[in-house]
Structures are given as C-alpha cells and as structure tokens.
Scaffold this motif. Structure first.
Motif, PDB file in Angstrom:
ATOM      1  N   ARG A 154       6.032  -6.835   6.885  1.00 31.14           N
ATOM      2  CA  ARG A 154       5.626  -5.976   7.997  1.00 31.14           C
ATOM      3  C   ARG A 154       4.217  -5.420   7.835  1.00 31.14           C
ATOM      4  O   ARG A 154       3.885  -4.376   8.400  1.00 31.14           O
ATOM      5  CB  ARG A 154       6.620  -4.813   8.208  1.00 31.14           C
ATOM      6  CG  ARG A 154       8.068  -5.233   8.339  1.00 31.14           C
ATOM      7  CD  ARG A 154       8.259  -6.262   9.420  1.00 31.14           C
ATOM      8  NE  ARG A 154       7.810  -5.764  10.718  1.00 31.14           N
ATOM      9  CZ  ARG A 154       7.665  -6.527  11.811  1.00 31.14           C
ATOM     10  NH1 ARG A 154       7.920  -7.815  11.726  1.00 31.14           N
ATOM     11  NH2 ARG A 154       7.261  -5.986  12.938  1.00 31.14           N
ATOM     12  N   THR A 155       3.379  -6.074   7.054  1.00 36.27           N
ATOM     13  CA  THR A 155       1.997  -5.648   6.876  1.00 36.27           C
ATOM     14  C   THR A 155       1.184  -6.792   6.311  1.00 36.27           C
ATOM     15  O   THR A 155       1.717  -7.628   5.569  1.00 36.27           O
ATOM     16  CB  THR A 155       1.886  -4.440   5.936  1.00 36.27           C
ATOM     17  OG1 THR A 155       0.496  -4.090   5.780  1.00 36.27           O
ATOM     18  CG2 THR A 155       2.468  -4.748   4.570  1.00 36.27           C
ATOM     19  N   LEU A 156      -0.110  -6.823   6.682  1.00 37.92           N
ATOM     20  CA  LEU A 156      -1.047  -7.769   6.098  1.00 37.92           C
ATOM     21  C   LEU A 156      -2.201  -7.029   5.421  1.00 37.92           C
ATOM     22  O   LEU A 156      -3.189  -7.648   5.029  1.00 37.92           O
ATOM     23  CB  LEU A 156      -1.619  -8.706   7.179  1.00 37.92           C
ATOM     24  CG  LEU A 156      -0.636  -9.618   7.905  1.00 37.92           C
ATOM     25  CD1 LEU A 156      -1.362 -10.435   8.965  1.00 37.92           C
ATOM     26  CD2 LEU A 156       0.073 -10.540   6.923  1.00 37.92           C
ATOM     27  N   SER A 157      -2.069  -5.737   5.272  1.00 39.97           N
ATOM     28  CA  SER A 157      -3.130  -4.940   4.685  1.00 39.97           C
ATOM     29  C   SER A 157      -3.264  -5.235   3.197  1.00 39.97           C
ATOM     30  O   SER A 157      -2.272  -5.258   2.464  1.00 39.97           O
ATOM     31  CB  SER A 157      -2.850  -3.453   4.884  1.00 39.97           C
ATOM     32  OG  SER A 157      -3.759  -2.670   4.144  1.00 39.97           O
ATOM     33  N   ILE A 158      -4.485  -5.429   2.728  1.00 45.71           N
ATOM     34  CA  ILE A 158      -4.675  -5.696   1.301  1.00 45.71           C
ATOM     35  C   ILE A 158      -4.447  -4.439   0.473  1.00 45.71           C
ATOM     36  O   ILE A 158      -4.318  -4.528  -0.743  1.00 45.71           O
ATOM     37  CB  ILE A 158      -6.063  -6.278   1.001  1.00 45.71           C
ATOM     38  CG1 ILE A 158      -7.157  -5.221   1.166  1.00 45.71           C
ATOM     39  CG2 ILE A 158      -6.350  -7.491   1.842  1.00 45.71           C
ATOM     40  CD1 ILE A 158      -8.430  -5.581   0.463  1.00 45.71           C
ATOM     41  N   HIS A 159      -4.408  -3.290   1.120  1.00 50.28           N
ATOM     42  CA  HIS A 159      -4.139  -2.054   0.391  1.00 50.28           C
ATOM     43  C   HIS A 159      -2.648  -1.736   0.340  1.00 50.28           C
ATOM     44  O   HIS A 159      -2.258  -0.611   0.088  1.00 50.28           O
ATOM     45  CB  HIS A 159      -4.943  -0.902   0.981  1.00 50.28           C
ATOM     46  CG  HIS A 159      -6.411  -1.045   0.697  1.00 50.28           C
ATOM     47  ND1 HIS A 159      -6.965  -0.748  -0.514  1.00 50.28           N
ATOM     48  CD2 HIS A 159      -7.418  -1.509   1.471  1.00 50.28           C
ATOM     49  CE1 HIS A 159      -8.261  -1.003  -0.483  1.00 50.28           C
ATOM     50  NE2 HIS A 159      -8.563  -1.464   0.709  1.00 50.28           N
ATOM     51  N   SER A 160      -1.847  -2.758   0.601  1.00 47.70           N
ATOM     52  CA  SER A 160      -0.404  -2.608   0.416  1.00 47.70           C
ATOM     53  C   SER A 160       0.091  -3.554  -0.669  1.00 47.70           C
ATOM     54  O   SER A 160       1.285  -3.800  -0.792  1.00 47.70           O
ATOM     55  CB  SER A 160       0.321  -2.910   1.740  1.00 47.70           C
ATOM     56  OG  SER A 160       0.182  -4.289   2.071  1.00 47.70           O
ATOM     57  N   ILE A 161      -0.837  -4.104  -1.471  1.00 46.43           N
ATOM     58  CA  ILE A 161      -0.451  -5.067  -2.506  1.00 46.43           C
ATOM     59  C   ILE A 161       0.087  -4.305  -3.706  1.00 46.43           C
ATOM     60  O   ILE A 161      -0.591  -4.084  -4.711  1.00 46.43           O
ATOM     61  CB  ILE A 161      -1.651  -5.951  -2.898  1.00 46.43           C
ATOM     62  CG1 ILE A 161      -2.345  -6.496  -1.658  1.00 46.43           C
ATOM     63  CG2 ILE A 161      -1.187  -7.099  -3.802  1.00 46.43           C
ATOM     64  CD1 ILE A 161      -1.434  -7.294  -0.747  1.00 46.43           C
ATOM     65  N   LEU A 162       1.340  -3.895  -3.591  1.00 47.26           N
ATOM     66  CA  LEU A 162       1.955  -3.028  -4.594  1.00 47.26           C
ATOM     67  C   LEU A 162       3.187  -3.648  -5.241  1.00 47.26           C
ATOM     68  O   LEU A 162       3.794  -3.043  -6.120  1.00 47.26           O
ATOM     69  CB  LEU A 162       2.337  -1.688  -3.954  1.00 47.26           C
ATOM     70  CG  LEU A 162       1.221  -0.968  -3.177  1.00 47.26           C
ATOM     71  CD1 LEU A 162       1.774   0.259  -2.470  1.00 47.26           C
ATOM     72  CD2 LEU A 162       0.086  -0.594  -4.106  1.00 47.26           C
ATOM     73  N   THR A 163       3.575  -4.855  -4.783  1.00 45.36           N
ATOM     74  CA  THR A 163       4.753  -5.530  -5.333  1.00 45.36           C
ATOM     75  C   THR A 163       4.397  -6.985  -5.635  1.00 45.36           C
ATOM     76  O   THR A 163       3.461  -7.538  -5.041  1.00 45.36           O
ATOM     77  CB  THR A 163       5.923  -5.505  -4.338  1.00 45.36           C
ATOM     78  OG1 THR A 163       5.581  -6.296  -3.187  1.00 45.36           O
ATOM     79  CG2 THR A 163       6.239  -4.073  -3.904  1.00 45.36           C
ATOM     80  N   PRO A 164       5.135  -7.635  -6.538  1.00 43.00           N
ATOM     81  CA  PRO A 164       4.847  -9.039  -6.850  1.00 43.00           C
ATOM     82  C   PRO A 164       4.928  -9.947  -5.630  1.00 43.00           C
ATOM     83  O   PRO A 164       4.136 -10.890  -5.509  1.00 43.00           O
ATOM     84  CB  PRO A 164       5.937  -9.385  -7.888  1.00 43.00           C
ATOM     85  CG  PRO A 164       6.257  -8.087  -8.541  1.00 43.00           C
ATOM     86  CD  PRO A 164       6.156  -7.058  -7.447  1.00 43.00           C
TER      87      PRO A 164
END
Length: 292
Positions: A154-164
């Motif tokens: 539900r997101t393509l933001s690079i600032h949501s890269i918080l999980t493998p």
C-alpha cells in the motif's frame, strides 16, 4: 556501448544460447502522507537531498562505462558473471544490516548500475532486441514491480523501507530502473541518432519536470521521485559515454577505463563525506500512511 564491446557481447551471448551449451530531488522524498515520529524502525535508505541525486547520477555514469570496460577487458561471459556476483554480494550485505550504512548502500547501487547496464546490453547486442523494444520491455517489468509492490504494501515511498519485504520490492524496482534507463539512453543516443551529449541535455531537462510540477501543479511526491529516479540513469550514462567514446561518435575519447576511475573517485568522495558527516541519515524513521 563501443562497437568492439558490442561485437564481443553479441558473439558470446549468442554462443551461450546454442543447443548443448551452458548459458552464461529532496522534497519529493517527503510526501505529505508520511508522518515522522520517534520509535520507528530505522530506514534502510538515505535521506533524499542534493547529495543523494549527485551520487545517484555518478553511479549511473560509472556503471555504464565500467560495464563497457569489463566486457572489453575480460570478455562478456566473465564480465557478466562477475557483475552478477558483485551484485549478489553487495545486496546480501545491504539486507544484512539493520539500518542505512552509506558505503554498503552505495556499493549496492553501483553494482546495480553495472549489472543493469549489462542486462540491457545483453538484450540488444546479444539477442538483437532493438532499444525501442527493450525500453518497452523494461517499462512493463517496472510497472509490474510497482503494481505488485503497491498492492502488497500500500505504498511506494522509499521512506517506508522498514521491512525485508519492502526492501526486496525497493531493490527490484531500482534494478529495473537502471536497466530501463540504459535502454532509453541508448535509444535516444543511437537509435534516434541524437548523440550522447544532446541526450544528456534532453534528460537533464526531463529530470527537472517533477520538481516543477511538484511545486506548481501538486504532482504526487512518490510519482515525482520515481520519475526523477528513472531519468537520472540515462542522464548519467549519456554524460559518461560522451566522455568515453571517440570523437567520431561525438565524444571526448577519454576511454571507458579512465572515465570509470574518475567517476569512482567522485563517488568515493561523496560517500566518504556522507559517512563521516551523517548528512543523509534520517534521524527519525517515517511512518508510511496506508493510502500512499
């Protein structure tokens, strides 16, 4: 690519497919839907700033000329194998760390650039796929990556890269954008006969569009970021090729090896600065809004 590189790559790739033989912009980074706060997981990507974009463009140029140099020096099959191994090692390191580490992250980007160039060149030179067709192919692949990524997370933001899992989607998108950018850059420079320097100017104008639209027309920040990210690839590659190729092809004739070393030195300088100062590290991790 230089003609000797194309000849070597074509012969080797075609041979490997014979029967019985083995086959060888900173505001755009912070969409309004992101909410910052303490206690969030550490981001696996850098803060997007002017340093990010400069280093990104440098990696694209280095990847282009390094790929050409390795194919000429080692031969296509060995070069591609080494490129794949380098990519695998750097990505394993990137996935192993728990937060953004400048030299690990940018090493992975460099290897993505090198291998992404090889992937696009294999399609064109080895399998005789026209640049126009490979550009369309990689565009479709990238669209599929984005669709699956968004439907899953539900997101393509690079600032949501918080999980493998999100990191896997992120690097799949990054690798595809590099291959797409390589094909698009060669399409304008060679198929459309614009030449390398005019192609670089063209993509420099195109990459400015997201920033203008974001400020004046309210362009979606995530869309704007990925648009700029894709365009940065042919921009850097066209500049590096212009420096490397002969005057007969509209270049400066500095050679792919020296150009690769020069751009590598610039990358090393920027990454060292970022590692020492921490200027591109997010101090507080973002919380992605579910509707991005």
């Amino acid at each position: 690519m230089t003609e000797p590189v194309q000849d070597q790559l074509r012969d080797s790739v075609q041979a490997s497919f014979q029967p019985g033989r083995p086959g060888a912009l900173s505001r755009l980074a912070h969409p309004g839907g992101l909410r910052r706060g303490a206690g969030c997981a550490a981001s696996k990507v850098p803060e997007v700033s002017v340093y990010f974009w400069i280093t990104k463009v440098l990696t694209t140029g280095m990847g282009e000329t390094t790929s050409d140099f390795l194919v000429t020096w080692l031969g296509p099959l060995i070069a591609v194998a080494l490129g794949a191994a380098g990519l695998a090692i750097t990505l394993l390191l990137q996935f192993a760390v728990r937060r953004y580490v400048p030299w690990i992250y940018w090493s992975a980007v460099v290897m993505v650039s090198v291998f992404g160039t090889m992937a696009a060149d294999v399609l064109h030179v080895g399998l005789d796929v026209p640049y126009a067709a490979s550009t369309v192919v990689f565009t479709v692949v990238l669209a599929v990556v984005f669709i699956v990524w968004h439907r899953t997370e539900r997101t393509l933001s690079i600032h949501s890269i918080l999980t493998p899992r999100r990191e896997f989607f992120y690097w799949a998108a990054v690798l595809t954008t590099f291959a797409l950018g390589t094909a698009a850059g060669d399409l304008t420079a060679m198929t459309l006969n614009l030449g390398y320097l005019p192609s670089a100017v063209l993509f420099a104008v195109i990459i400015a569009i997201p920033a203008v639209d974001y400020r004046r027309l309210g362009l979606n920040a995530v869309v704007g970021f990925w648009f700029a990210y894709i365009t940065a690839r042919p921009l850097g590659a066209s500049l590096a090729d212009w420096m490397a190729v002969s005057p007969a092809r509209g270049g400066l004739d500095w050679g792919s090896g020296p150009v690769s070393l020069g751009w590598a030195a610039l990358i090393l300088g920027f990454v060292s600065y970022l590692a020492i100062t921490g200027r591109d590290i997010e101090r507080k991790g973002p919380r992605p809004a579910p509707d991005e």
